[in-house]
Scaffold this active site. Structure first.
Site, PDB file in Angstrom:
ATOM      1  N   GLU A   1       6.422   0.221 -63.049  1.00 19.49           N
ATOM      2  CA  GLU A   1       5.209  -0.019 -62.486  1.00 19.49           C
ATOM      3  C   GLU A   1       5.559  -0.026 -60.873  1.00 19.49           C
ATOM      4  OE1 GLU A   1       1.627  -1.927 -64.216  1.00 19.49           O
ATOM      5  OE2 GLU A   1       2.607  -3.357 -64.246  1.00 19.49           O
TER       6      GLU A   1
ATOM      7  N   GLY B   1      -3.321  -0.974 -58.345  1.00 16.25           N
ATOM      8  CA  GLY B   1      -4.251  -1.137 -57.787  1.00 16.25           C
ATOM      9  C   GLY B   1      -4.974  -0.772 -56.332  1.00 16.25           C
TER      10      GLY B   1
ATOM     11  N   ASN C   1      -3.390  -4.364 -68.882  1.00 17.00           N
ATOM     12  CA  ASN C   1      -3.860  -5.249 -68.709  1.00 17.00           C
ATOM     13  C   ASN C   1      -5.161  -5.315 -68.085  1.00 17.00           C
ATOM     14  OD1 ASN C   1      -3.723  -7.703 -67.095  1.00 17.00           O
ATOM     15  ND2 ASN C   1      -1.504  -6.528 -66.006  1.00 17.00           N
ATOM     16  N   TRP C   2      -5.379  -6.953 -68.995  1.00 14.34           N
ATOM     17  CA  TRP C   2      -7.121  -7.417 -68.059  1.00 14.34           C
ATOM     18  C   TRP C   2      -7.196  -8.299 -66.911  1.00 14.34           C
ATOM     19  CZ3 TRP C   2     -11.723  -8.252 -71.740  1.00 14.34           C
ATOM     20  CH2 TRP C   2     -12.137  -6.939 -72.900  1.00 14.34           C
ATOM     21  N   LYS C   3      -5.710  -8.459 -67.137  1.00 16.97           N
ATOM     22  CA  LYS C   3      -5.811  -9.716 -66.071  1.00 16.97           C
ATOM     23  C   LYS C   3      -6.665 -10.720 -65.421  1.00 16.97           C
ATOM     24  CE  LYS C   3      -3.802  -5.902 -62.792  1.00 16.97           C
ATOM     25  NZ  LYS C   3      -3.403  -5.957 -61.141  1.00 16.97           N
TER      26      LYS C   3
ATOM     27  N   HIS D   1       5.410  -9.344 -65.011  1.00 16.14           N
ATOM     28  CA  HIS D   1       4.142  -7.916 -64.138  1.00 16.14           C
ATOM     29  C   HIS D   1       4.685  -8.248 -62.526  1.00 16.14           C
ATOM     30  CE1 HIS D   1       0.875  -6.207 -62.045  1.00 16.14           C
ATOM     31  NE2 HIS D   1       0.843  -5.760 -63.408  1.00 16.14           N
TER      32      HIS D   1
ATOM     33  N   GLU E   1       2.954  -9.010 -60.317  1.00 16.97           N
ATOM     34  CA  GLU E   1       2.355 -10.262 -60.068  1.00 16.97           C
ATOM     35  C   GLU E   1       2.731 -11.662 -59.998  1.00 16.97           C
ATOM     36  OE1 GLU E   1      -1.410  -8.598 -61.561  1.00 16.97           O
ATOM     37  OE2 GLU E   1      -1.619  -7.355 -59.811  1.00 16.97           O
TER      38      GLU E   1
ATOM     39  N   GLY F   1      -3.703  -1.599 -65.467  1.00 13.66           N
ATOM     40  CA  GLY F   1      -5.063  -2.393 -65.080  1.00 13.66           C
ATOM     41  C   GLY F   1      -6.306  -1.993 -64.759  1.00 13.66           C
ATOM     42  N   GLY F   2      -7.081  -1.828 -64.127  1.00 13.76           N
ATOM     43  CA  GLY F   2      -8.479  -1.789 -63.405  1.00 13.76           C
ATOM     44  C   GLY F   2      -9.046  -0.606 -64.328  1.00 13.76           C
TER      45      GLY F   2
ATOM     46  N   SER G   1      -2.423   2.045 -60.819  1.00 11.78           N
ATOM     47  CA  SER G   1      -3.263   3.425 -60.824  1.00 11.78           C
ATOM     48  C   SER G   1      -3.388   4.650 -61.641  1.00 11.78           C
ATOM     49  CB  SER G   1      -2.899   4.380 -59.266  1.00 11.78           C
ATOM     50  OG  SER G   1      -2.912   2.530 -58.244  1.00 11.78           O
TER      51      SER G   1
HETATM   52  C1  PEP Z   1      -1.507  -2.703 -63.271  1.00 15.74           C
HETATM   53  O1  PEP Z   1      -1.375  -4.331 -62.947  1.00 15.74           O
HETATM   54  O2  PEP Z   1      -0.019  -3.530 -65.025  1.00 15.74           O
HETATM   55  C2  PEP Z   1      -1.439  -1.805 -63.006  1.00 15.74           C
HETATM   56  C3  PEP Z   1      -1.265  -1.091 -63.680  1.00 15.74           C
HETATM   57  O3  PEP Z   1      -2.986  -2.504 -62.614  1.00 15.74           O
HETATM   58  P1  PEP Z   1      -3.780  -0.341 -61.988  1.00 15.74           P
HETATM   59  O4  PEP Z   1      -4.128   0.045 -63.346  1.00 15.74           O
HETATM   60  O5  PEP Z   1      -5.086  -1.330 -61.475  1.00 15.74           O
HETATM   61  O6  PEP Z   1      -2.962  -0.241 -60.639  1.00 15.74           O
END
Ligand code: PEP
Length: 247
Positions: free
Chosen positions: A165, A171, A11-13, A95, A97, A231-232, A210
């Protein structure tokens, strides 16, 4: 019992401009002919270019959200049909967010999941508790409630996945213990069977929050974990490939 095909989705957001397509191309080159399904969900502006760049590779492209309606006066929104026409095969829905930032309810996420099916996209439906809910001992109640409310009956027999999640793990560098992840994933699996029948055993339950190269193997080998939503660590090909390789 049917075993789900694992899925690792990035997920590049709201990250990624044209030059970042090189990272996606490096992922496609690095996965080769892996049996794991891999997807990258870039911002909507990059979907078409990424789908062209990755055509013929093992990496699918996905969206990060869609509107429930197919078209209309909804300034700024994108429909499932539009994502599919741009080359998306999957779409992340619900998600945290979006649930927190845009007030998305379970009912709205369910409507979007129906829209995804209508548009020919495979939904990745996200669920997860806040830190307050976990501290109050409400994790299983919250997560199974979100599964019941966000996954419409029409998903029975269709291709989809659920991403667990925990909101507090996204994050932050924090992750639940493997035992905690397994407890929630087992509860999600049982709820899917109750709501959508035995065919839902084919749906992978992803863990997200994470995930990084250093913890991926432990998390990905936990019971009922059928992949990851990353994500990141999905923004850099080297890290994402290390996570894919850990499965
Ligand atoms: C996400 O936002 O779906 C996610 C899992 O982010 P991160 O891996 O950065 O915690």
């Amino acid at each position: 019992m049917t075993t789900p095909t694992p899925l690792i989705a990035g997920n590049w957001k709201m990250n990624g401009l044209e030059n970042d397509l090189a990272e996606a191309a490096a992922v496609a080159a690095g996965v080769g002919a892996t049996a794991t399904r891999v997807a990258i969900c870039p911002p909507a502006t990059l979907i078409e270019r990424m789908a062209r760049a990755l055509a013929g590779s093992k990496v699918d492209v996905g969206g990060q959200d869609c509107r429930a309606q197919a078209s209309g006066a909804f300034t700024g929104d994108v429909s499932a049909e539009m994502l599919a026409q741009a080359g998306a095969r999957l779409v992340i829905l619900g998600h945290s967010e979006r649930r927190a930032g845009y007030g998305e309810t379970d009912a709205l996420v369910a409507a979007k999941a129906l829209a995804a099916l209508r548009g020919g996209l495979e939904p990745i439906v996200c669920v997860g508790e806040t830190l307050e809910e976990r501290k109050a001992g409400r994790t299983l109640e919250v997560v199974t409630g979100q599964v019941r409310g966000s996954l419409p009956a029409e998903l029975a027999g269709r291709a989809f996945s659920v991403a667990y999640e925990p909101v507090w793990a996204i994050g932050t560098g924090l992750t639940p213990s493997v035992a905690e992840i397994e407890e929630v994933h087992r509860a999600i699996r049982a709820t899917l069977r109750e709501e959508l029948g035995e065919a839902s055993n084919r749906a992978p339950i992803l863990y997200g929050g994470s995930v990084k190269p250093s913890n991926a193997a432990e998390i990905l080998h936990a019971a009922e974990v059928g992949g990851a939503l990353v994500g990141g660590a999905s923004l850099k090909a080297q890290d994402f490939l290390a996570i894919i390789g850990a499965l």
